[in-house]
Each structure stands twice: as C-alpha cells, then as structure tokens.
Design a protein around this motif. Structure first.
Motif, mmCIF file in Angstrom:
data_model
loop_
_atom_site.group_PDB
_atom_site.id
_atom_site.type_symbol
_atom_site.label_atom_id
_atom_site.label_comp_id
_atom_site.label_asym_id
_atom_site.label_seq_id
_atom_site.Cartn_x
_atom_site.Cartn_y
_atom_site.Cartn_z
ATOM 1 N N PHE A 1 51.514 23.598 47.515
ATOM 2 C CA PHE A 1 52.075 24.647 49.044
ATOM 3 C C PHE A 1 52.443 23.941 50.550
ATOM 4 O O PHE A 1 51.439 23.043 50.804
ATOM 5 N N LEU B 1 47.490 35.152 48.034
ATOM 6 C CA LEU B 1 48.757 34.671 48.128
ATOM 7 C C LEU B 1 49.838 35.441 49.189
ATOM 8 O O LEU B 1 50.358 35.192 49.601
ATOM 9 N N SER C 1 49.802 21.081 41.793
ATOM 10 C CA SER C 1 50.528 22.516 42.892
ATOM 11 C C SER C 1 50.747 21.645 44.704
ATOM 12 O O SER C 1 49.827 20.803 44.654
ATOM 13 N N THR D 1 49.995 39.418 42.271
ATOM 14 C CA THR D 1 50.342 38.534 40.536
ATOM 15 C C THR D 1 49.215 37.303 40.597
ATOM 16 O O THR D 1 49.406 37.029 40.814
ATOM 17 N N GLN D 2 49.241 37.098 38.912
ATOM 18 C CA GLN D 2 48.041 35.920 38.382
ATOM 19 C C GLN D 2 48.929 35.592 36.998
ATOM 20 O O GLN D 2 50.054 35.989 36.427
ATOM 21 N N VAL D 3 48.883 34.417 36.886
ATOM 22 C CA VAL D 3 49.226 34.142 35.665
ATOM 23 C C VAL D 3 48.790 33.834 35.393
ATOM 24 O O VAL D 3 49.108 33.838 34.369
ATOM 25 N N ASP D 4 47.449 33.792 35.047
ATOM 26 C CA ASP D 4 46.703 34.231 34.012
ATOM 27 C C ASP D 4 45.865 35.571 33.996
ATOM 28 O O ASP D 4 45.394 35.507 35.100
ATOM 29 N N ILE E 1 46.074 38.983 45.462
ATOM 30 C CA ILE E 1 46.087 39.382 46.828
ATOM 31 C C ILE E 1 46.361 38.941 47.619
ATOM 32 O O ILE E 1 47.759 37.928 48.758
ATOM 33 N N ILE F 1 51.723 25.239 38.123
ATOM 34 C CA ILE F 1 52.223 27.019 38.079
ATOM 35 C C ILE F 1 52.805 27.005 37.452
ATOM 36 O O ILE F 1 53.983 25.709 37.436
ATOM 37 N N LYS G 1 39.471 26.170 43.119
ATOM 38 C CA LYS G 1 39.576 27.419 42.162
ATOM 39 C C LYS G 1 40.149 27.030 40.787
ATOM 40 O O LYS G 1 39.695 26.183 39.515
ATOM 41 N N TYR G 2 41.333 26.615 41.243
ATOM 42 C CA TYR G 2 42.603 25.933 39.999
ATOM 43 C C TYR G 2 43.102 24.578 39.956
ATOM 44 O O TYR G 2 43.900 23.659 39.483
ATOM 45 N N ASN H 1 42.365 27.862 46.776
ATOM 46 C CA ASN H 1 42.719 28.443 45.714
ATOM 47 C C ASN H 1 42.692 26.871 44.992
ATOM 48 O O ASN H 1 42.240 26.669 43.932
ATOM 49 N N ALA H 2 43.087 25.792 46.192
ATOM 50 C CA ALA H 2 43.055 24.138 45.236
ATOM 51 C C ALA H 2 42.012 24.066 44.243
ATOM 52 O O ALA H 2 41.531 23.027 43.694
HETATM 53 P P1 ADP Z 1 43.651 35.267 43.322
HETATM 54 O O1 ADP Z 1 42.869 35.944 43.633
HETATM 55 O O2 ADP Z 1 44.083 35.242 41.693
HETATM 56 O O3 ADP Z 1 43.837 33.478 43.091
HETATM 57 P P2 ADP Z 1 45.959 34.333 44.861
HETATM 58 O O4 ADP Z 1 47.114 35.488 45.566
HETATM 59 O O5 ADP Z 1 45.434 33.550 45.900
HETATM 60 O O6 ADP Z 1 45.404 35.121 44.020
HETATM 61 O O7 ADP Z 1 46.745 33.630 43.311
HETATM 62 C C1 ADP Z 1 48.296 34.066 42.869
HETATM 63 C C2 ADP Z 1 47.644 33.313 41.228
HETATM 64 O O8 ADP Z 1 48.680 31.761 42.238
HETATM 65 C C3 ADP Z 1 46.775 32.777 40.679
HETATM 66 O O9 ADP Z 1 46.399 33.668 40.100
HETATM 67 C C4 ADP Z 1 46.897 31.535 40.618
HETATM 68 O O10 ADP Z 1 47.148 31.838 38.745
HETATM 69 C C5 ADP Z 1 48.186 30.989 40.981
HETATM 70 N N1 ADP Z 1 47.037 29.808 41.613
HETATM 71 C C6 ADP Z 1 47.708 29.502 43.738
HETATM 72 N N2 ADP Z 1 46.809 28.996 44.061
HETATM 73 C C7 ADP Z 1 47.235 27.859 43.044
HETATM 74 C C8 ADP Z 1 47.043 26.313 42.443
HETATM 75 N N3 ADP Z 1 46.846 25.847 44.295
HETATM 76 N N4 ADP Z 1 47.045 26.190 41.915
HETATM 77 C C9 ADP Z 1 47.759 26.616 40.280
HETATM 78 N N5 ADP Z 1 47.409 28.289 40.270
HETATM 79 C C10 ADP Z 1 47.225 28.851 41.413
#
Ligand code: ADP
Length: 486
Positions: free
Chosen positions: A448, A422, A446, A405-408, A420, A392, A362-363, A359-360
């Motif tokens: 975690f 997180l 972010s 749940t996704q932000v976008d 799924i 976030i 990817k985002y 995720n780190a």
């Molecule tokens: P996804 O498969 O969409 O990445 P996750 O459950 O891993 O699903 O994450 C849920 C949502 O949390 C992501 O869609 C993203 O919007 C947000 N997110 C997770 N990790 C990060 C991060 N490191 N920085 C920014 N946003 C994050």
C-alpha cells in the motif's frame, strides 16, 4: 423561412446523433429505393406492353406515342442497372456510396418523368407521370428539405424549359406551368412534413432509449446499494455479536471462577484479557462507523499542523514492532530521508499507518515480513507499507477501498473485520490532499502506497517533532490491532 427554422431546429437536436441518424435514414432510403425500382420496372414493363399492343397504330399518327414507346424501352435497362447496383451497394458498408446511389436514382427518375410529363401533354393533355413520380418520392423518401428543394427545383427548371420549347399554345403553356409549380410546391411540403415527422420519431425513440438506459443504470446502482446494505447488516451483526459473545462467555467464566474455592489467577487474567480485547474490537468498529458517518456528513475535521512525517511513521512503527514480532512477523523500517516536515494531522497519520500495519499482520503469513518505507516522489512524500501476506486478487485491488468491501465475505473467513478500515484510510489520505494505491500479487503479498503532498502550512509555529507514546496512543494501538488474536 419556415424551412430554415425547421432545419435549424432539427440540426440542433439531431447534432449528438448526427452519424447514427444519417446512417439510419440512408439505409431506409436505400431499401425504399429498391422497392421503388422494382415497382417502376413492373409499371414500365406494363406500359411497354400497352405501347406494343394498343398504342402501336397511333405511333405513325402522333409522334408523342413514339417518344413514349422509346422512352419506356430505353428506361428498362437503366432500371435493371439500378436494381443490380442497389443489391451490390446494400452489401457495402459505405454510407456515402449508398447516398450517391439513392440521389442518382431519384434525380434520373425525376428528369425522366419530367420528359414523360411533357410528352404526355400531347397524349392525355396532363402531366400525370410527373405528378405520380414526384409525389411518390415525396412520400417514400426521407430527404432533408433543402436537398429536396434543390432536386425538385432542377426537375422543375428542366420541365418548364421543355414546356417552353415544345408547347405552342400560350394558354396550355401557362396552365401547365402553373400545374407543375403547384405540384412541385405540394411535393416539397409533403416531403418536409415526412422528414420532420421521421426526425421527431427518431428523437423520441432516442429519448426513450436514453431514459431506459438511465433507469437501468439507476436500477443497477440501487441493486448494488441494496446488496451493500444487506452485506453490511449481515457483516456488522456478525462483527458486533462475536466480541459480545466472547465478552459474555468470559464474564460467565469469571463469575464461575470467582465462586469456586480455589482461585486460578492465570485463568482469571485470561478472561480479563479476552474481555479487554473484545471491548477494543467493539470500540474500533463503533469508532470507525461513527467516523465514516461523520465523513459522509462532512462534519469530520482534520487538524493540519507542520509535522515531521518521517519521525511520526518511525514512532508508530517502533510502538507496534514488539506486538508485530510477537505474531512471528518481522517489521523493517527504512527511509530515504532523515526528516521531512509537512502539513498533516498527526492523529490521522497515526490512524492510517496503524490501520495498514494491522491489516499487514492480519492478512500476513506466519513468519512473514512487513516493510515500512518512506521516499520522495515529485511533490509528494510517499509511505509504503508492504507485506508478504496472502495478497489481493487483481480484480479486487481497486474495490477494497470501497466501504464494506472484503475479499473474503464468507462468515467462515479466518480474519475478523468489517471492511471499513481502508475506506476510512482512503478518506483520511484524501483529506490531506493525497492518494492511496495498492500493488498486489495474489498469494505473494501487497504493498500500500500513500502519497501526501510535500507542502507546509505558511506561518505556522505549531510544529511537533515526535509523538509521545502516552496512554492514549497505547490504547489506540490496542484498538486498531484488536481484530488480531494473539
Ligand atoms: P477489514 O476490516 O475487513 O480488514 P479493510 O477495509 O481494512 O477491512 O480491508 C478491506 C479488505 O481488503 C479486507 O477484508 C481484505 O480482504 C483486504 N486487505 C486489506 N489489507 C490487506 C493486506 N495487507 N493483504 C491482503 N488483503 C488485504
């Protein structure tokens, strides 16, 4: 006995709404007392006119007519004071003041009517004023049966004492006493029934309201569930179709390349890589779906052993460092402690850390940084995965751990994902007896933080000090990082 049982019954059911009920009946009683004061004022004024026009000549013959005239005269200013006070108190937000006003009005009027009642024996031979007054109170006001018993008894004692003092004939005395007693008892019964029926109404309304609120909550939850379900299917169809489309296209291209006379090896390798990465993406999605279903059904088990968590996190970080740096992002690993053996499931730990690191990346932003830190907090070993990525929004920080749940959520979003990861991470951390939290500033990055209990399994020999980077682990890294295209 009946009163006591009734009292206990209502006290028990009304207890949760004690203050609300008290305030409601006080306001109702205040309104009614104002109406009653106006009615009394008008009736009294009419009686005063009668006193002046018709009964005036009788006053010198029968003293009772004089007493009646004076009592009507005296009570006029009292009623006016009560009228003014009522308007003033209504504006105040003080229940106690309102109660004092209501009870003083009832009490004064009853005593006054007792006096007129005694007096009217000499005029009409009956106690009509008292009867009318006490029955009006019993039907108009909502007063607790014990309180009415007290008020009516005092007026009764006053009445009977007045009768003993003023009535000479024993027969009249006894018959009037019996009439007053019966009147007071009937008034008490009417008052209790009136109060009980209001209490029942109040409780029924409350129950209907509570059921309505409960239904609304269930309905909102159902709507939320329905939305999650629709979002999930929309998202999952996209997530399944995209890699399948890529695989299908790559396979077609491979087919064409194979048929062509001059084989371009680099092109063929590119198509194979596309097929492999998208197969991993599909695998990741399906694995996550299966695991989350297993967690729901409580059939997902973790295998806890005593394990060096520092080495584990370090090994995972090292194993993905090259991949991450290939994406133009720097990865820094730091630890406060050299070694920490705790009870955990290494497979799950690997999954958790890989998920957070993926995720780190990817985002994350181009030429950004990722920091992995291990430190101790009271009774917990904490692992922090921090990035300098897109961050976030504050209102989403708690929600991202919820499934899907996704932000976008737009299908045009730049990053692939199913929402799924997180949720799974959170469940795995909680299965360890720990917790996960996020600190984030939108646009800045972010962090975690996972907290795992600093505990060991007693008498366990099973202790692995490091992770072996075997085929299985490499595959897992590929699977967890499959959403990221190089
Ligand atoms: P996804 O498969 O969409 O990445 P996750 O459950 O891993 O699903 O994450 C849920 C949502 O949390 C992501 O869609 C993203 O919007 C947000 N997110 C997770 N990790 C990060 C991060 N490191 N920085 C920014 N946003 C994050």
């Amino acid at each position: 006995m009946l009163l006591k049982r009734n009292n206990a019954f209502f006290s028990y059911y009304l207890k949760p709404y004690k203050y609300e009920f008290d305030e409601t009946i006080t306001n109702i009683n205040l309104k009614r007392s104002q109406v009653l004061t106006i009615v009394l004022f008008i009736v009294n004024a009419l009686l005063l006119v009668l006193d002046l026009l018709i009964y005036k000549p009788m006053r010198s013959v029968v003293p009772a007519y004089s007493y009646l005239y004076y009592s009507h005269l005296i009570v006029m200013p009292f009623l006016m004071v009560f009228l003014g006070l009522g308007i003033f108190i209504k504006k105040q937000n003080n229940t106690l003041c309102k109660k004092v006003f209501i009870y003083s009005l009832i009490f004064t009027t009853l005593i006054w009517c007792s006096f007129i009642g005694i007096n009217s024996i000499y005029i009409t031979g009956g106690i009509s004023a008292y009867i009318i007054c006490i029955f009006s109170f019993a039907t108009c006001f909502l007063i607790h049966p014990l309180k009415t018993l007290f008020i009516y008894s005092i007026s009764l004692v006053f009445f009977i004492y007045g009768l003993i003092l003023s009535v000479d004939t024993v027969q009249v005395l006894y018959s009037t006493m019996v009439n007053v007693l019966i009147t007071a008892i009937l008034a008490q019964i009417i008052s209790s029934l009136n109060y009980a029926s209001y209490c029942k109404d109040f409780l029924n309304k409350k129950r209907i309201l509570e059921s309505k609120q409960m239904l609304e909550t269930v309905n909102t939850k159902l709507q939320e569930y329905e939305k999650t379900r629709t979002d999930f299917f929309a998202n999952i169809s996209h997530e399944l179709r995209t890699p399948l489309n890529v695989i299908y296209t790559a396979e077609q291209m491979l087919d064409n390349s194979m048929k062509s006379t001059n084989l371009d090896r680099s092109q063929i390798n590119k198509y194979f890589k596309m097929i492999k990465q998208n197969t991993y993406r599909l695998l990741r999605l399906i694995n996550n779906l299966i695991d989350i279903t297993k967690i729901d059904g409580a059939s997902f088990k973790i295998k806890m052993i005593n394990y060096d968590i520092v080495k584990a996190v370090e090994d995972i970080s090292i194993s993905v460092a090259e991949f991450i740096e290939h994406n133009g992002i720097t990865l820094t690993f730091d630890t406060e402690i050299e070694e920490k053996i705790i009870a955990c499931d290494p497979d799950s730990i690997e999954r958790i850390i890989l998920n957070l690191l993926a995720n780190a990346v990817k985002y994350g932003k181009e030429s950004g940084s990722i920091f992995v830190d291990i430190f101790l907090e009271e009774n917990y070993v904490c692992i922090s995965v921090k990035d300098t990525g897109i961050g976030i929004p504050e209102d989403m920080c708690n929600l991202i751990f919820d499934r899907f749940t996704q932000v976008d959520t737009s299908l045009k979003r730049t990053n692939e994902g199913s929402g799924i990861g997180l949720a799974l991470v959170k469940s795995l951390v909680e299965m360890h007896g720990g917790n996960i939290s996020v600190k984030s500033k939108f646009g800045e990055g972010s962090e975690f933080i996972i907290r795992l209990p600093d505990l060991m399994i007693p008498e366990s020999d099973e202790q692995i000090s490091s992770m072996i980077l075997d085929e299985k682990n490499i595959n897992r890294i590929n699977i967890e990082f499959s959403d990221i295209y190089l």
